[in-house]
Design a protein around this motif. Structure first.
Motif, PDB file in Angstrom:
ATOM      1  N   LYS A  64     -54.607 -12.487 -16.836  1.00 54.36           N
ATOM      2  CA  LYS A  64     -53.924 -11.840 -15.766  1.00 54.36           C
ATOM      3  C   LYS A  64     -53.267 -10.718 -16.833  1.00 54.36           C
ATOM      4  O   LYS A  64     -52.265 -11.034 -17.204  1.00 54.36           O
ATOM      5  CB  LYS A  64     -53.481 -11.941 -14.910  1.00 54.36           C
ATOM      6  CG  LYS A  64     -54.136 -13.042 -13.643  1.00 54.36           C
ATOM      7  CD  LYS A  64     -53.712 -13.582 -12.397  1.00 54.36           C
ATOM      8  CE  LYS A  64     -54.507 -14.294 -11.553  1.00 54.36           C
ATOM      9  NZ  LYS A  64     -53.979 -15.127 -10.864  1.00 54.36           N
ATOM     10  N   GLY A  65     -53.081  -9.552 -16.711  1.00 56.03           N
ATOM     11  CA  GLY A  65     -51.818  -8.372 -16.972  1.00 56.03           C
ATOM     12  C   GLY A  65     -52.555  -7.980 -18.028  1.00 56.03           C
ATOM     13  O   GLY A  65     -52.132  -6.847 -19.155  1.00 56.03           O
ATOM     14  N   ARG A  66     -53.386  -8.701 -18.735  1.00 51.18           N
ATOM     15  CA  ARG A  66     -53.598  -8.482 -20.532  1.00 51.18           C
ATOM     16  C   ARG A  66     -55.083  -8.416 -20.719  1.00 51.18           C
ATOM     17  O   ARG A  66     -55.525  -7.164 -21.821  1.00 51.18           O
ATOM     18  CB  ARG A  66     -54.113  -9.947 -21.255  1.00 51.18           C
ATOM     19  CG  ARG A  66     -52.140  -9.945 -21.649  1.00 51.18           C
ATOM     20  CD  ARG A  66     -52.140 -11.043 -22.469  1.00 51.18           C
ATOM     21  NE  ARG A  66     -52.670 -12.873 -22.102  1.00 51.18           N
ATOM     22  CZ  ARG A  66     -53.481 -12.782 -23.613  1.00 51.18           C
ATOM     23  NH1 ARG A  66     -53.636 -12.186 -24.432  1.00 51.18           N
ATOM     24  NH2 ARG A  66     -53.968 -13.803 -22.630  1.00 51.18           N
ATOM     25  N   PHE A  67     -55.935  -8.720 -20.030  1.00 51.33           N
ATOM     26  CA  PHE A  67     -57.119  -8.777 -19.869  1.00 51.33           C
ATOM     27  C   PHE A  67     -58.128  -7.845 -18.880  1.00 51.33           C
ATOM     28  O   PHE A  67     -57.524  -7.890 -17.587  1.00 51.33           O
ATOM     29  CB  PHE A  67     -58.682 -10.034 -20.118  1.00 51.33           C
ATOM     30  CG  PHE A  67     -58.234 -10.977 -21.259  1.00 51.33           C
ATOM     31  CD1 PHE A  67     -57.519 -10.196 -21.818  1.00 51.33           C
ATOM     32  CD2 PHE A  67     -58.620 -11.701 -20.692  1.00 51.33           C
ATOM     33  CE1 PHE A  67     -56.582 -10.961 -23.533  1.00 51.33           C
ATOM     34  CE2 PHE A  67     -58.920 -12.559 -22.748  1.00 51.33           C
ATOM     35  CZ  PHE A  67     -57.562 -12.225 -23.449  1.00 51.33           C
ATOM     36  N   THR A  68     -59.119  -7.198 -18.899  1.00 51.90           N
ATOM     37  CA  THR A  68     -59.501  -5.815 -17.545  1.00 51.90           C
ATOM     38  C   THR A  68     -60.670  -5.960 -17.797  1.00 51.90           C
ATOM     39  O   THR A  68     -61.701  -5.692 -18.738  1.00 51.90           O
ATOM     40  CB  THR A  68     -58.522  -4.588 -18.077  1.00 51.90           C
ATOM     41  OG1 THR A  68     -57.665  -4.901 -17.944  1.00 51.90           O
ATOM     42  CG2 THR A  68     -60.269  -3.860 -16.411  1.00 51.90           C
ATOM     43  N   ILE A  69     -61.744  -6.742 -16.897  1.00 51.82           N
ATOM     44  CA  ILE A  69     -63.226  -6.645 -16.688  1.00 51.82           C
ATOM     45  C   ILE A  69     -64.109  -5.171 -15.565  1.00 51.82           C
ATOM     46  O   ILE A  69     -63.363  -5.458 -14.652  1.00 51.82           O
ATOM     47  CB  ILE A  69     -63.672  -7.676 -16.211  1.00 51.82           C
ATOM     48  CG1 ILE A  69     -65.151  -8.367 -16.249  1.00 51.82           C
ATOM     49  CG2 ILE A  69     -63.166  -7.698 -14.974  1.00 51.82           C
ATOM     50  CD1 ILE A  69     -65.816  -9.716 -15.746  1.00 51.82           C
ATOM     51  N   THR A  70     -64.984  -4.677 -16.517  1.00 54.19           N
ATOM     52  CA  THR A  70     -65.374  -3.832 -15.968  1.00 54.19           C
ATOM     53  C   THR A  70     -66.972  -3.729 -16.148  1.00 54.19           C
ATOM     54  O   THR A  70     -67.888  -4.550 -17.176  1.00 54.19           O
ATOM     55  CB  THR A  70     -64.995  -2.435 -16.648  1.00 54.19           C
ATOM     56  OG1 THR A  70     -65.130  -2.587 -17.971  1.00 54.19           O
ATOM     57  CG2 THR A  70     -63.538  -2.118 -16.390  1.00 54.19           C
ATOM     58  N   ARG A  71     -67.541  -2.582 -14.760  1.00 56.70           N
ATOM     59  CA  ARG A  71     -69.204  -3.146 -15.323  1.00 56.70           C
ATOM     60  C   ARG A  71     -69.716  -0.941 -15.313  1.00 56.70           C
ATOM     61  O   ARG A  71     -68.757  -0.717 -14.745  1.00 56.70           O
ATOM     62  CB  ARG A  71     -69.713  -3.755 -14.718  1.00 56.70           C
ATOM     63  CG  ARG A  71     -69.281  -3.161 -12.618  1.00 56.70           C
ATOM     64  CD  ARG A  71     -69.790  -3.747 -11.746  1.00 56.70           C
ATOM     65  NE  ARG A  71     -71.374  -4.565 -11.482  1.00 56.70           N
ATOM     66  CZ  ARG A  71     -71.621  -5.751 -10.753  1.00 56.70           C
ATOM     67  NH1 ARG A  71     -71.281  -6.329 -10.850  1.00 56.70           N
ATOM     68  NH2 ARG A  71     -72.955  -6.080 -10.991  1.00 56.70           N
TER      69      ARG A  71
END
Length: 112
Positions: A64-71
């Protein structure tokens, strides 16, 4: 059965960033949930992040706050943007779909 191929891992210094990619052989627009897990040496595989077809996200506390998942449905690719990396983030990162298919993993090594 879909095939998943991860890429983007590598060696990075603490505080750096990496973006992992997961290319899916089929249309990800039909896959309810795509997720990332990781496995550090000598440890069990653990959940990192998930993204639903509706856009809902879920992250492990450490992400949380460091990683971002996208598609990107047009490219049939799922991404994991990782910032402020720490040595404890060193692991093999795996992409997974909601049917249980896994990729081969991509190694992320964070040096102190």
């Amino acid at each position: 059965q879909v095939q998943l191929v991860e890429s983007g891992g590598g060696l990075v210094q603490a505080g750096g960033s990496l973006r992992l990619s997961c290319a899916v052989s089929g249309s990800i627009s039909r896959i309810p949930v795509m997720s990332w897990d990781r496995q550090a040496p000598g440890k069990q595989r653990e959940f990192v992040a998930a993204l639903s077809i509706g856009g809902n996200t879920n992250y492990a506390d450490f992400a949380k706050g460091r990683f971002t998942i996208t598609r990107d449905n047009a490219k049939n690719t799922v991404y994991l943007q990782m910032n402020s990396l720490k040595p404890e983030d060193t692991a093999v990162y795996y992409c997974k779909d909601s049917s249980g298919s896994w990729g081969q993993g991509t190694q992320v090594t964070v040096s102190s």
